[in-house]
Design a protein around this motif. Structure first.
Motif, short mmCIF file in Angstrom:
data_model
loop_
_atom_site.label_atom_id
_atom_site.label_comp_id
_atom_site.label_asym_id
_atom_site.label_seq_id
_atom_site.Cartn_x
_atom_site.Cartn_y
_atom_site.Cartn_z
N GLN A 31 23.66 -35.73 -21.30
CA GLN A 31 24.74 -36.94 -22.20
C GLN A 31 24.26 -36.73 -24.28
N THR A 63 26.91 -33.52 -24.34
CA THR A 63 28.76 -33.48 -24.17
C THR A 63 28.29 -34.70 -25.70
N GLU A 81 37.28 -34.04 -25.86
CA GLU A 81 36.70 -34.79 -24.62
C GLU A 81 35.62 -33.14 -24.53
N CYS A 82 34.29 -34.06 -23.53
CA CYS A 82 33.73 -32.84 -22.68
C CYS A 82 32.64 -33.25 -21.40
N GLY A 83 32.66 -32.40 -21.16
CA GLY A 83 31.49 -32.37 -19.25
C GLY A 83 30.61 -31.42 -19.36
N ILE A 84 30.31 -32.08 -18.17
CA ILE A 84 28.96 -31.00 -18.05
C ILE A 84 29.35 -31.83 -16.31
N SER A 109 29.43 -36.78 -19.15
CA SER A 109 31.03 -36.90 -19.74
C SER A 109 30.67 -37.59 -20.72
N THR A 110 32.09 -37.52 -21.72
CA THR A 110 32.27 -38.20 -23.12
C THR A 110 33.26 -39.36 -22.20
N PRO A 167 36.85 -35.90 -18.12
CA PRO A 167 36.58 -34.89 -17.31
C PRO A 167 35.81 -35.00 -15.74
N LEU A 200 29.51 -26.05 -18.97
CA LEU A 200 29.73 -27.41 -19.97
C LEU A 200 31.11 -26.86 -19.93
#
Length: 246
Positions: free
Chosen positions: A41, A44, A56-59, A73-74, A78, A144
């Motif tokens: 977290q 992200t 936005e970002c996700g792993i 995720s933000t 994602p 990522l």
């Protein structure tokens, strides 16, 4: 400064500024050591703050080259894109973890590499994507994934910042997972020791005999040794369905 730079809180950076940003990000990630979920977290959240033009970002973890598992995720976006990539079996995250390590999609809707994915991802609100391979461990891979809602949002500096963040993230994730595994091993050892002590005290067994009981129950019930030990420490009794033999 352009409007998009102002909106993201990003200013043109020299190498010194980039190093400073990444140093602060690394310190932030170190604060979450030993907690894998908190580390993911934190990564992200850092991506949205430090990589230019990221909305936005996700792993994601990709398991068995097919299952896409959102890990952090933000926002919901994602996670929706991960579900889409799993359903269609295509997309930039898939390519990043399997083949290319870094995949950039400047205009998702018109990208011909993933026709089915591209149309539906654009309908979800994705304009641009940057995806970085984080790790490959057996049949489990990590990526990522950076998102902008605007086509053509990412530039060379976005890609460089993302690459640096991905490098820090990979190290942070590996460290957090290693520490988590060590902690789990120590906890298991402690549980087994406590269970042995209970069996030794209640049934007048030696340490080797007590461990033999644990091992036999584990085998007969097809349960992990630590799980058997936990039940004994919780209940004070050998799990039902087996009988103690000295």
């Amino acid at each position: 400064m352009t409007a998009s730079q102002h909106d993201t809180g990003w200013a043109p950076a020299s190498m010194h500024a980039l190093a400073d940003v990444m140093s602060r990000t690394a310190r932030r990630l170190q604060e979450e050591h030993g907690d894998v979920e908190a580390t993911l977290q934190a990564i992200t959240a850092a991506a949205v703050k430090v990589v230019p033009h990221v909305d936005e970002c996700g792993i994601s973890y990709v398991i068995g080259r097919r299952k896409v598992e959102p890990r952090a995720s933000t926002s919901a976006l994602p996670r929706e894109v991960d579900a889409l990539q799993e359903r269609t079996g295509q997309g930039p995250c898939m390519d990043a973890v399997w083949d290319d390590e870094v995949v950039r999609a400047d205009d998702v809707r018109t990208d011909s590499r993933w026709p089915e994915f591209a149309r539906e991802a654009a309908d979800l609100g994705v304009g641009s994507m940057l995806c970085y391979q984080l790790f490959v461990e057996g049949d489990q891979m990590g990526a990522l994934n950076l998102y902008s809602r605007t086509p053509g949002a990412f530039d060379r500096e976005s890609e460089d910042f993302g690459h640096m963040l991905a490098a820090h993230a990979a190290v942070a994730i590996a460290g957090a997972e290693h520490e988590e595994h060590l902690r789990a091993a120590v906890n298991s050892r402690d549980l087994i020791g406590q269970a042995k002590g209970i069996l030794m005290e209640r049934h007048k067994l030696t340490a080797d005999q007590a461990f033999g009981v644990l091992a036999r129950v584990s085998q007969e019930m097809n349960r992990k040794l630590a799980d058997v030990a936990r039940e004994i420490t919780d209940t004070g009794a050998v799990p039902s369905g087996t009988r103690r033999r000295d």
